[in-house]
Design an enzyme around this catalytic site. Sequence first.
Site, PDB file in Angstrom:
ATOM      1  N   GLY A  60       0.816  -1.206   0.000  1.00 26.42           N
ATOM      2  CA  GLY A  60       0.000   0.000   0.000  1.00 26.42           C
ATOM      3  C   GLY A  60       0.850   1.257   0.000  1.00 26.42           C
ATOM      4  O   GLY A  60       2.081   1.218  -0.071  1.00 26.42           O
ATOM      5  N   PHE A  61       0.175   2.380   0.099  1.00 29.77           N
ATOM      6  CA  PHE A  61       0.860   3.676   0.049  1.00 29.77           C
ATOM      7  C   PHE A  61       1.864   3.829   1.191  1.00 29.77           C
ATOM      8  O   PHE A  61       3.082   3.891   0.975  1.00 29.77           O
ATOM      9  CB  PHE A  61      -0.193   4.788   0.061  1.00 29.77           C
ATOM     10  CG  PHE A  61       0.343   6.147   0.413  1.00 29.77           C
ATOM     11  CD1 PHE A  61       1.437   6.675  -0.259  1.00 29.77           C
ATOM     12  CD2 PHE A  61      -0.242   6.900   1.420  1.00 29.77           C
ATOM     13  CE1 PHE A  61       1.939   7.928   0.069  1.00 29.77           C
ATOM     14  CE2 PHE A  61       0.241   8.156   1.755  1.00 29.77           C
ATOM     15  CZ  PHE A  61       1.336   8.662   1.081  1.00 29.77           C
ATOM     16  N   ASP A 110       0.372  -8.527   1.470  1.00 30.39           N
ATOM     17  CA  ASP A 110      -0.711  -7.714   0.911  1.00 30.39           C
ATOM     18  C   ASP A 110      -1.608  -8.611   0.079  1.00 30.39           C
ATOM     19  O   ASP A 110      -1.157  -9.594  -0.504  1.00 30.39           O
ATOM     20  CB  ASP A 110      -0.144  -6.597   0.032  1.00 30.39           C
ATOM     21  CG  ASP A 110      -1.042  -5.372   0.002  1.00 30.39           C
ATOM     22  OD1 ASP A 110      -0.653  -4.323   0.537  1.00 30.39           O
ATOM     23  OD2 ASP A 110      -2.163  -5.463  -0.551  1.00 30.39           O
ATOM     24  N   GLY A 150      -3.674  -2.157  -2.387  1.00 32.26           N
ATOM     25  CA  GLY A 150      -2.241  -1.987  -2.600  1.00 32.26           C
ATOM     26  C   GLY A 150      -1.843  -2.383  -4.009  1.00 32.26           C
ATOM     27  O   GLY A 150      -2.629  -2.950  -4.770  1.00 32.26           O
ATOM     28  N   LEU A 179      -0.513  -2.504   9.087  1.00 27.51           N
ATOM     29  CA  LEU A 179      -1.061  -1.392   8.318  1.00 27.51           C
ATOM     30  C   LEU A 179      -2.227  -1.822   7.435  1.00 27.51           C
ATOM     31  O   LEU A 179      -2.948  -0.967   6.898  1.00 27.51           O
ATOM     32  CB  LEU A 179       0.017  -0.748   7.438  1.00 27.51           C
ATOM     33  CG  LEU A 179       0.952   0.280   8.096  1.00 27.51           C
ATOM     34  CD1 LEU A 179       1.776  -0.351   9.219  1.00 27.51           C
ATOM     35  CD2 LEU A 179       1.866   0.913   7.061  1.00 27.51           C
ATOM     36  N   THR A 209     -12.683  -6.790   7.443  1.00 25.83           N
ATOM     37  CA  THR A 209     -11.231  -6.660   7.345  1.00 25.83           C
ATOM     38  C   THR A 209     -10.650  -5.935   8.544  1.00 25.83           C
ATOM     39  O   THR A 209      -9.663  -6.374   9.143  1.00 25.83           O
ATOM     40  CB  THR A 209     -10.858  -5.902   6.057  1.00 25.83           C
ATOM     41  OG1 THR A 209     -11.303  -6.650   4.925  1.00 25.83           O
ATOM     42  CG2 THR A 209      -9.352  -5.681   5.965  1.00 25.83           C
ATOM     43  N   TYR A 228     -16.077   3.039   9.496  1.00 29.34           N
ATOM     44  CA  TYR A 228     -14.613   2.945   9.504  1.00 29.34           C
ATOM     45  C   TYR A 228     -14.046   3.448  10.834  1.00 29.34           C
ATOM     46  O   TYR A 228     -13.211   2.781  11.460  1.00 29.34           O
ATOM     47  CB  TYR A 228     -14.038   3.749   8.338  1.00 29.34           C
ATOM     48  CG  TYR A 228     -12.533   3.786   8.274  1.00 29.34           C
ATOM     49  CD1 TYR A 228     -11.801   2.624   8.057  1.00 29.34           C
ATOM     50  CD2 TYR A 228     -11.831   4.981   8.414  1.00 29.34           C
ATOM     51  CE1 TYR A 228     -10.418   2.648   7.990  1.00 29.34           C
ATOM     52  CE2 TYR A 228     -10.450   5.024   8.345  1.00 29.34           C
ATOM     53  CZ  TYR A 228      -9.749   3.857   8.136  1.00 29.34           C
ATOM     54  OH  TYR A 228      -8.377   3.887   8.074  1.00 29.34           O
TER      55      TYR A 228
END
Length: 339
Positions: free
Chosen positions: A10-11, A31, A36, A76, A95, A149
Amino acid sequence: MKALVTGGAGFIGSHLVERLTHEGHHVIALDDASTGDWRNLDTVAGRSGVEFVSGSIMDADLMNRLVDSVDQVFHLAAAVGVRRILDDPIAGLRTNLRGTETVLDSALRTGTRVLVMSTSEVYGHNTADSLHEDASRVLGSPLVTRWSYAAAKALDETIAYAYWRYQGLPTVIVRPFNIVGPRQTGHYGMVIPRFVDQALRGEQLTVHGDGSQTRCFCHVSEAVDAVMALAAHPEAAGKAFNIGHPEEVSILELAQQVIALTGSSSTIRFVPYTEAYAEGFEDMHRRVPDITRARELVGFAPTLTLEPILRGVIEHRTSALAAGDAAAVRGEVRRAAVQ
């Protein structure tokens, strides 16, 4: 050190993997490529001491095997972005809740230290001048999907804290405030890459609401500095830390600055939240971090201001868009040859 980075493609994860690798650590990047992109790790692909694993944090057997082999977990991996959460809230909750619990359960077996990446979204509507880690959470109705979230990540924090307090597992919680930089995309609602792409294409920059809402942006390299320092500090366990830059800017001012720095002829279009998302969507009007705790413990003091951050993103997105256009042209040529 041997580290596992979930969400490693991912970022933020890719920048963390890159930094750990450059400092000589052995790194496993996990990942599932749902958000990602393994191309984010092209700079370290093929180097010794780096392993890429395609899989899910909800796979308990996989997590047990990976966590058993490392000294530190950087967790992360998450379903991120307002757009993605609104489109599939059940998958996001699954998730963000079940995945984190699986990671912590695996770490508990061996007592492996875990840094859990949370979010500044946990503060909700709280518009204080400076949000301390102990500030009150002010959320809307639990029936408003937009808050799922924030609710899930807050529960992640509660679980991580409970594992530290009642099970003795060393866990550190980090709350990032709008981390930005190269490799971030606008696909899931991230505002800076979205504005930059629109400006570079000469499209209207779409500002949600009236643009008076404010945010603070921190460069990913400085966020990674903080993450690594906090993960290594023995006194960080059992605590939460804000990571961000206190420089505040309105979204309208941000759009205007992007247009100026790109030299674009783009104009600004104001889009009602009901058009951008859905009826009943709620946004946070203001979100400013108090970073005193991280500064006092590990010396976290970000120095990159908004303009150099934007210039870096513009440079990166210019190259990415050019590469994408070239790839599209090559594709058209190949299709024409086949026809």
